[in-house]
Write a protein that holds these residues in place. Sequence first.
Motif, PDB file in Angstrom:
ATOM      1  N   ILE A 161       8.016  -5.183  13.359  1.00 15.68           N
ATOM      2  CA  ILE A 161       8.086  -3.787  13.794  1.00 15.68           C
ATOM      3  C   ILE A 161       7.712  -2.848  12.643  1.00 15.68           C
ATOM      4  N   MET A 162       7.805  -3.342  11.390  1.00 16.96           N
ATOM      5  CA  MET A 162       7.469  -2.492  10.252  1.00 16.96           C
ATOM      6  C   MET A 162       6.018  -2.017  10.301  1.00 16.96           C
ATOM      7  N   LEU A 163       5.166  -2.752  11.048  1.00 18.69           N
ATOM      8  CA  LEU A 163       3.770  -2.315  11.191  1.00 18.69           C
ATOM      9  C   LEU A 163       3.684  -1.007  11.952  1.00 18.69           C
ATOM     10  N   LEU A 164       4.650  -0.751  12.839  1.00 21.92           N
ATOM     11  CA  LEU A 164       4.591   0.444  13.677  1.00 21.92           C
ATOM     12  C   LEU A 164       5.464   1.576  13.158  1.00 21.92           C
ATOM     13  N   VAL A 165       6.496   1.214  12.391  1.00 20.90           N
ATOM     14  CA  VAL A 165       7.479   2.209  11.944  1.00 20.90           C
ATOM     15  C   VAL A 165       6.791   3.367  11.227  1.00 20.90           C
ATOM     16  N   PRO A 166       7.157   4.607  11.567  1.00 20.34           N
ATOM     17  CA  PRO A 166       6.469   5.769  11.007  1.00 20.34           C
ATOM     18  C   PRO A 166       6.925   6.102   9.600  1.00 20.34           C
ATOM     19  N   GLY A 167       6.753   5.169   8.676  1.00 24.43           N
ATOM     20  CA  GLY A 167       7.232   5.385   7.316  1.00 24.43           C
ATOM     21  C   GLY A 167       6.580   6.586   6.660  1.00 24.43           C
ATOM     22  N   LEU A 168       5.258   6.685   6.832  1.00 23.79           N
ATOM     23  CA  LEU A 168       4.534   7.792   6.202  1.00 23.79           C
ATOM     24  C   LEU A 168       4.955   9.120   6.804  1.00 23.79           C
TER      25      LEU A 168
ATOM     26  N   PHE B  57       9.140  10.632  17.715  1.00 25.41           N
ATOM     27  CA  PHE B  57       8.528  10.122  18.937  1.00 25.41           C
ATOM     28  C   PHE B  57       7.864   8.764  18.751  1.00 25.41           C
ATOM     29  N   VAL B  58       7.384   8.483  17.552  1.00 23.67           N
ATOM     30  CA  VAL B  58       6.900   7.121  17.319  1.00 23.67           C
ATOM     31  C   VAL B  58       8.061   6.140  17.465  1.00 23.67           C
ATOM     32  N   ALA B  59       9.202   6.510  16.854  1.00 22.47           N
ATOM     33  CA  ALA B  59      10.377   5.631  16.952  1.00 22.47           C
ATOM     34  C   ALA B  59      10.816   5.463  18.404  1.00 22.47           C
ATOM     35  N   VAL B  60      10.816   6.582  19.160  1.00 21.68           N
ATOM     36  CA  VAL B  60      11.196   6.499  20.572  1.00 21.68           C
ATOM     37  C   VAL B  60      10.227   5.599  21.328  1.00 21.68           C
ATOM     38  N   ALA B  61       8.928   5.754  21.035  1.00 20.94           N
ATOM     39  CA  ALA B  61       7.932   4.941  21.734  1.00 20.94           C
ATOM     40  C   ALA B  61       8.160   3.454  21.489  1.00 20.94           C
ATOM     41  N   ILE B  62       8.418   3.096  20.214  1.00 19.42           N
ATOM     42  CA  ILE B  62       8.669   1.687  19.905  1.00 19.42           C
ATOM     43  C   ILE B  62       9.901   1.205  20.674  1.00 19.42           C
ATOM     44  N   ALA B  63      10.944   2.051  20.661  1.00 18.35           N
ATOM     45  CA  ALA B  63      12.180   1.670  21.336  1.00 18.35           C
ATOM     46  C   ALA B  63      11.961   1.516  22.835  1.00 18.35           C
ATOM     47  N   VAL B  64      11.170   2.437  23.431  1.00 19.66           N
ATOM     48  CA  VAL B  64      10.899   2.338  24.875  1.00 19.66           C
ATOM     49  C   VAL B  64      10.182   1.027  25.185  1.00 19.66           C
ATOM     50  N   GLY B  65       9.116   0.762  24.427  1.00 18.02           N
ATOM     51  CA  GLY B  65       8.332  -0.451  24.684  1.00 18.02           C
ATOM     52  C   GLY B  65       9.165  -1.700  24.556  1.00 18.02           C
TER      53      GLY B  65
ATOM     54  N   PRO C 172      -3.565  10.534  -7.563  1.00 21.69           N
ATOM     55  CA  PRO C 172      -2.295  11.022  -7.034  1.00 21.69           C
ATOM     56  C   PRO C 172      -1.255   9.902  -6.953  1.00 21.69           C
ATOM     57  N   SER C 173      -0.013  10.218  -7.322  1.00 19.67           N
ATOM     58  CA  SER C 173       1.012   9.172  -7.350  1.00 19.67           C
ATOM     59  C   SER C 173       1.369   8.703  -5.946  1.00 19.67           C
ATOM     60  N   THR C 174       1.100   9.547  -4.917  1.00 20.08           N
ATOM     61  CA  THR C 174       1.468   9.150  -3.556  1.00 20.08           C
ATOM     62  C   THR C 174       0.759   7.872  -3.132  1.00 20.08           C
ATOM     63  N   ILE C 175      -0.434   7.627  -3.690  1.00 22.72           N
ATOM     64  CA  ILE C 175      -1.160   6.413  -3.334  1.00 22.72           C
ATOM     65  C   ILE C 175      -0.286   5.187  -3.539  1.00 22.72           C
ATOM     66  N   PHE C 176       0.457   5.175  -4.660  1.00 25.45           N
ATOM     67  CA  PHE C 176       1.322   4.029  -4.918  1.00 25.45           C
ATOM     68  C   PHE C 176       2.653   4.171  -4.195  1.00 25.45           C
ATOM     69  N   SER C 177       3.246   5.362  -4.270  1.00 29.04           N
ATOM     70  CA  SER C 177       4.630   5.469  -3.811  1.00 29.04           C
ATOM     71  C   SER C 177       4.742   5.274  -2.299  1.00 29.04           C
ATOM     72  N   ILE C 178       3.750   5.749  -1.533  1.00 30.97           N
ATOM     73  CA  ILE C 178       3.863   5.612  -0.080  1.00 30.97           C
ATOM     74  C   ILE C 178       3.845   4.142   0.337  1.00 30.97           C
ATOM     75  N   CYS C 179       2.910   3.369  -0.226  1.00 29.43           N
ATOM     76  CA  CYS C 179       2.852   1.949   0.136  1.00 29.43           C
ATOM     77  C   CYS C 179       4.111   1.225  -0.302  1.00 29.43           C
ATOM     78  N   ALA C 180       4.653   1.631  -1.467  1.00 30.19           N
ATOM     79  CA  ALA C 180       5.814   0.928  -2.001  1.00 30.19           C
ATOM     80  C   ALA C 180       7.086   1.282  -1.248  1.00 30.19           C
ATOM     81  N   LEU C 181       7.107   2.498  -0.663  1.00 30.20           N
ATOM     82  CA  LEU C 181       8.301   2.947   0.064  1.00 30.20           C
ATOM     83  C   LEU C 181       8.522   2.176   1.346  1.00 30.20           C
ATOM     84  N   ILE C 182       7.418   1.816   2.004  1.00 31.26           N
ATOM     85  CA  ILE C 182       7.531   1.310   3.366  1.00 31.26           C
ATOM     86  C   ILE C 182       8.456   0.096   3.500  1.00 31.26           C
TER      87      ILE C 182
END
Lengths: 252, 146
Positions: A199-206, A232-240, B74-84
């Motif tokens: 699920i980490m592939l879909l999670v809206p981390g960014l 809403f990404v989280a809701v969508a994953i949960a719905v699916g 930009p530091s975000t290039i590293f930090s975003i991937c590492a945060l996930i």
Amino acid sequence: MDGNKLAKTITKAGILLIENGAEIVRVEDTMQRIAKAYGAKVADAYATPTLLIISISMPESTALYHNIKRVHMKNVNLSKIDEVNTLSRSITNSNLSLDELDKKLDEIALEKNYPTYIIILGAAICVFGFSFFFKGNLIDAIFALIIGIIVKFILELLAKIELSSFFNNAIGGAIISFLAMIFAKYFGSNQDILFISSIMLLVPGLAITNAIRDTVSGDIVSGIARATEAIFVAVAIAVGSGITLALLGGII
Amino acid sequence: MLSCISAGIASLGFAIIFNVPKNKLLGASLCGAIGGLVYDIGLTLNYSQSFSLFIASVALAITSEILARIIKCPSTIFSICALIPLVPGGGMYYTMLAIINNDINEALLTGIDTIVQACAIVIGVILVSSIFHSYKKIEQLRKGNL
């Protein structure tokens, strides 16, 4: 210096940054930096994830030049952010003319992402790592890797037919929970680990990161917009996955 | 140790998905590995999960800022991937599971826990990047005064 042209080029840079997932402070800073580098007197930039406004005035006239653009968020491409950022910082040092800058921005916009099979490989590596991170064993990791490849492949196909992102994520969640159930039931793997790691592939981390980052730096409108996106990404994953689990829970 | 390596691998995967340029993939992976390592250390020291996530994200943010200074990007290039890898995907899953089972109390508990964890991660990164930003400003001011 032609103010209209400058305004257009600046928006081009701003759009590239927003589309590829940059935070708002960076977008506004970059737009202002470009404007100042070409001698604009007043330079106000306003950016949200969906709208971009620039207003500049040139020293030789009293006229104000504006440009307003509707932006659509696309795939995340951190390398484009990197390039636009470096380009905007190098203007003053390298005496780049406005035409050259415009051309270079066009080139960056046309740059291709990694080819699809590399992206799918990336998803596989990523899910493989996650299943160890969540204390799974090698068997879990291999099944997670298979799920990762299948899901990313289907998501890439879905992206081509431009289904709305809500249904994309819902379908992704459904496929993941379906496969996780099958693998857990018939191959003796751990369903929770399989599900969580793929699920980490879909999670809206960014989106979450940018939402909080924007809010903290004072761009409240963008912060709320991105938080809504993340929710809403989280809701969508949960719905699916919820529908799949509820539907097949009795059968499988 | 295992979570260090696995977080590194996961960050590498995400760096590829996010189209990080080839020569910076390893940097993103390194930041992710450090995040995973510190998170694990925090858990073995019996810190709470949120606090472990917080120190992990501070550590990975410092690494990514330093790398960004060295490589000039930009530091975000590293930090975003590492945060996930640290994003509480598990919490989201258990929240959803509780909702499906009509267990609203459990859903609220895990849901709020998940939100707190997500905030802890991001605030760690923002803290570091604001400090680095202010440091740069102080340096500039000092040079301007001299």
